[in-house]
Design a protein around this motif. Structure first.
Motif, mmCIF file in Angstrom:
data_model
loop_
_atom_site.group_PDB
_atom_site.id
_atom_site.type_symbol
_atom_site.label_atom_id
_atom_site.label_comp_id
_atom_site.label_asym_id
_atom_site.label_seq_id
_atom_site.Cartn_x
_atom_site.Cartn_y
_atom_site.Cartn_z
ATOM 1 N N LEU A 1 0.868 -1.175 0.000
ATOM 2 C CA LEU A 1 0.000 0.000 0.000
ATOM 3 C C LEU A 1 0.902 1.221 0.000
ATOM 4 C CD1 LEU A 1 -2.589 -1.105 2.727
ATOM 5 C CD2 LEU A 1 -2.628 -1.563 0.267
ATOM 6 N N SER A 2 0.892 1.977 -1.070
ATOM 7 C CA SER A 2 1.882 3.037 -1.243
ATOM 8 C C SER A 2 1.295 4.429 -1.436
ATOM 9 C CB SER A 2 2.773 2.705 -2.458
ATOM 10 O OG SER A 2 1.987 2.540 -3.629
ATOM 11 N N VAL A 3 -0.028 4.535 -1.551
ATOM 12 C CA VAL A 3 -0.652 5.831 -1.787
ATOM 13 C C VAL A 3 -1.222 6.353 -0.468
ATOM 14 C CG1 VAL A 3 -2.424 7.089 -3.048
ATOM 15 C CG2 VAL A 3 -1.229 5.174 -4.145
ATOM 16 N N PRO A 4 -0.745 7.501 0.016
ATOM 17 C CA PRO A 4 -1.280 8.036 1.276
ATOM 18 C C PRO A 4 -2.788 8.254 1.203
ATOM 19 C CG PRO A 4 0.703 9.226 0.626
ATOM 20 C CD PRO A 4 0.326 8.359 -0.535
ATOM 21 N N ASN A 5 -3.475 7.841 2.243
ATOM 22 C CA ASN A 5 -4.921 8.044 2.305
ATOM 23 C C ASN A 5 -5.206 9.492 2.699
ATOM 24 O OD1 ASN A 5 -7.701 7.478 2.403
ATOM 25 N ND2 ASN A 5 -7.595 7.089 4.598
ATOM 26 N N GLN A 6 -5.930 10.206 1.851
ATOM 27 C CA GLN A 6 -6.205 11.610 2.098
ATOM 28 C C GLN A 6 -7.708 11.854 2.093
ATOM 29 O OE1 GLN A 6 -3.687 14.502 0.078
ATOM 30 N NE2 GLN A 6 -2.400 12.856 -0.736
ATOM 31 N N VAL A 7 -8.160 12.611 3.050
ATOM 32 C CA VAL A 7 -9.573 12.992 3.124
ATOM 33 C C VAL A 7 -9.700 14.428 2.623
ATOM 34 C CG1 VAL A 7 -11.542 13.350 4.647
ATOM 35 C CG2 VAL A 7 -9.980 11.433 5.048
#
Length: 641
Positions: A141-147
């Motif tokens: 999992l390499s994509v930062p989770n952004q809200v």
């Protein structure tokens, strides 16, 4: 594992994706360089398989030099040691790893000649094309989770924020998130900030309560102390999508509610917008912050995959993980397997499949599935006589590391042979694929089967559970089904469950309702070898399921059974009647005489060393039997070993 490719084309290899990607990850993460995977170097045991239960960093290999204990003495190692370990692992085993290669695009090319009816076409950053029939993706999992919320552009990410505590001296800090990365960040600056507030939509999940290693670990939870002991730091719950972060003229950040912004038509500055504390002077977050840090976890990178591969389900959970089956194969593209951390959707918040000490076993399971599918190599199995059934189960539940770490996901399967006189033992099979066992393994399940699984108690895991309550442990065998801590559970099925039975199994059950079930009572030492507390109830359960006697007997007993019974115990059938059995020794003779099982008219001066010169001592048919006491003793304990 050998790469799976096609003649005349580059091969897609597990080693290339797994080793290369993992090495790159650990050069940067975790940001503060301390791993939370334990490196327990001492267990008091010499059994290598058992020791892997408590080694959360080693990959699987045949070389004892490639155990992580050789690379670090720290219980929580430094990430740099992991980078060094992975490099040596690849070099020592001669793995064909192509470094500095980024796959930029993956698509399908339909072709009847391919194993799965299509080839996978991979294009790297240099434009070179790779083609294969089976693609193993282990990119993590390499994509930062952004809200996305108003003011999210003012937030610093975990992946880029400073790790120098000096940069936070005397600051008010707000951290968005409540996982290990959030608490890791807080732990690093706890001693230099004015205060740290941590905001998340849900309550904190402690790993010791949930029994899930991905939840908050004790090594990082210092902020819980300072919060509950009222030392300025604190935890708050709110949905980030309902909030907004505004910057004032002094560069400070204010938290407000999104609807306040909707009421303001123009100026979006904190100096002009109504803030919650304007209406409620007791608003918890009324003090401005110097920094806001995002620590919301990671998502799988779907961007390189063409839509024709159908990896993304489109729902909220599907944004984090690819859409895969319990066999780790993509639901949308046959021949595409997701391995490693990215495969964690199979056991998310249930087991350890998202971490090295878990996915090292699921990767091996996929290898075995592919060996059978493409090379007709059946799932490895050991065939043994039924007399060894109990001892085989006892050995595995006491030493197997895959069962122990991937509890509820990988299980041992015992396939009974005709008339239950023998069995095949399969290790670490994905239990959610049990209905397809014959197709996936090349083994037949026509005469019943046992499934050995490791489980926690049904109501013992959860963020709201008190796992330290009085009487939390179970010690009596009759209460074994109420065991809370991790313990073996044996399921017996007369027939292989169907796909419908697996799919519609009872809620929170890992398997369909069995014909019979047995819990081995939990043990404080996780040592299930007690003759009375563990082994005897297990053996009786197996005997009831099979309608047979699984005990071992002396030759005299088998001789008596042969004269008085129509059906002999399997031990006598497979041993005594085939001229096999226990060889007499001085100590055995003495024991039988003292127990009045044998008259004292045989020479006792000879032992096993000279038995070859006196074949009568081997007593294949036994010495003269003493009437009365022998039959009485057989009725009471049948000379059980």
């Amino acid at each position: 594992m050998e790469g799976l490719g096609i003649p005349g084309s580059p091969r897609c290899q597990l080693e290339t994706v797994e080793s290369g990607q993992m090495s790159f990850f650990f050069t940067r993460y975790p940001r503060h360089r301390k791993l939370i995977s334990i490196n327990k170097r001492y267990t008091g045991k010499a059994n290598a398989e058992f020791n892997l239960r408590h080694d959360w960093n080693s990959l699987l290999s045949h070389d004892p030099r490639l155990l992580f204990r050789q690379y670090s003495r720290a219980y929580f190692p430094d990430a740099r040691d992991m980078v060094r370990y992975l490099g040596d692992f690849a070099d020592t085993l001669g793995l064909r790893v192509q470094y500095n290669t980024t796959i930029a695009h993956v698509t399908l090319d339909k072709d009847r000649r391919a194993w799965n009816g299509h080839y996978f076409i991979l294009t790297d950053q240099k434009g070179q094309v790779h083609q294969c029939s089976v693609l193993l993706v282990a990119t993590g999992l390499s994509v930062p989770n952004q809200v996305d919320f108003p003011g999210s552009e003012n937030v610093e990410g975990y992946e880029s924020v400073s790790i120098d505590p000096e940069d936070f001296i005397g600051q008010n800090v707000l951290i968005l998130g409540r996982g290990n990365s959030a608490f890791e960040t807080a732990e690093n600056i706890l001693g230099v900030t004015n205060f740290i507030h941590m905001l998340s939509r849900s309550r904190v999940r402690l790993s010791w309560a949930t029994h899930y290693v991905g939840d908050l670990r004790a090594i990082n939870n210092g902020l819980l102390d300072t919060y509950q002991l009222k030392s300025l730091d604190g935890l708050l719950e709110s949905d980030l999508r309902d909030l907004a972060i505004l910057k004032d003229s002094k560069g400070k950040f204010h938290v407000t509610l999104k609807f306040f912004l909707e009421e303001a038509s123009t100026n979006q500055s904190a100096d002009a917008i109504t803030l919650p504390q304007d209406d409620n002077d007791n608003f918890a977050m009324r003090v401005p912050y110097d920094r806001v840090i995002r620590c919301l976890g990671w998502n799988f990178d779907f961007s390189i995959f063409n839509k024709s591969l159908r990896l993304n389900s489109g729902n909220a959970f599907g944004k984090k993980y690819p859409l895969i089956r319990a066999s780790y194969e993509s639901k949308g593209s046959r021949g595409l397997f997701i391995l490693g951390t990215a495969s964690h959707s199979v056991d998310y918040r249930k087991s350890a499949g998202g971490f090295i000490h878990g996915f090292r076993y699921t990767v091996r399971a996929v290898h075995r599935l592919l060996e059978h599918r493409h090379h007709s190599v059946a799932w490895p199995a050991t065939e043994l006589p039924i007399t060894q059934l109990t001892s085989s189960i006892v050995r595995r539940v006491n030493e197997a590391s895959g069962l122990y770490q991937m509890f509820g996901v990988l299980a041992d399967v015992i396939l009974l042979k005709e008339n239950a006189m023998a069995f095949e033992y399969l290790e670490e099979f994905p239990i959610q694929m049990l209905a397809q066992l014959e197709t996936l393994t090349g083994r037949k399940a026509r005469h019943g089967l046992f499934v050995i699984n490791m489980e926690y108690g049904r109501n013992f895991s959860g963020p709201d559970k008190d796992v330290f309550f009085d009487d939390r442990s179970v010690g009596h065998t009759e209460d074994a089904w109420q065991s809370n801590f991790l313990h073996p559970v044996i399921y017996y099925y007369r027939y292989l469950p169907t796909e419908q039975e697996v799919r519609f199994r009872p809620a929170h059950w890992p398997l369909p309702r069995p014909t019979a079930i047995h819990h081995i009572v939990e043990d404080f030492l996780t040592d299930w070898t007690a003759p009375i507390g563990h082994i005897l109830p297990l053996r009786r359960f197996l005997e009831n399921c099979l309608d047979t006697d699984l005990r071992s007997f002396y030759a005299e007993s088998c001789f008596l059974f042969a004269l008085t019974r129509q059906k002999l115990p399997p031990f006598c059938q497979q041993g005594y009647l085939r001229m096999q059995g226990l060889v007499s020794t001085k100590s055995l003779r003495q024991h039988r005489v003292e127990s009045r099982l044998l008259r004292d008219d045989a020479p006792m001066g000879r032992d096993l060393e000279d038995s070859s010169q006196h074949p009568g001592d081997q007593e294949l048919l036994g010495a003269p039997l003493a009437p009365g006491p022998l039959a009485q003793s057989l009725d009471s304990n049948k000379e059980e070993l």
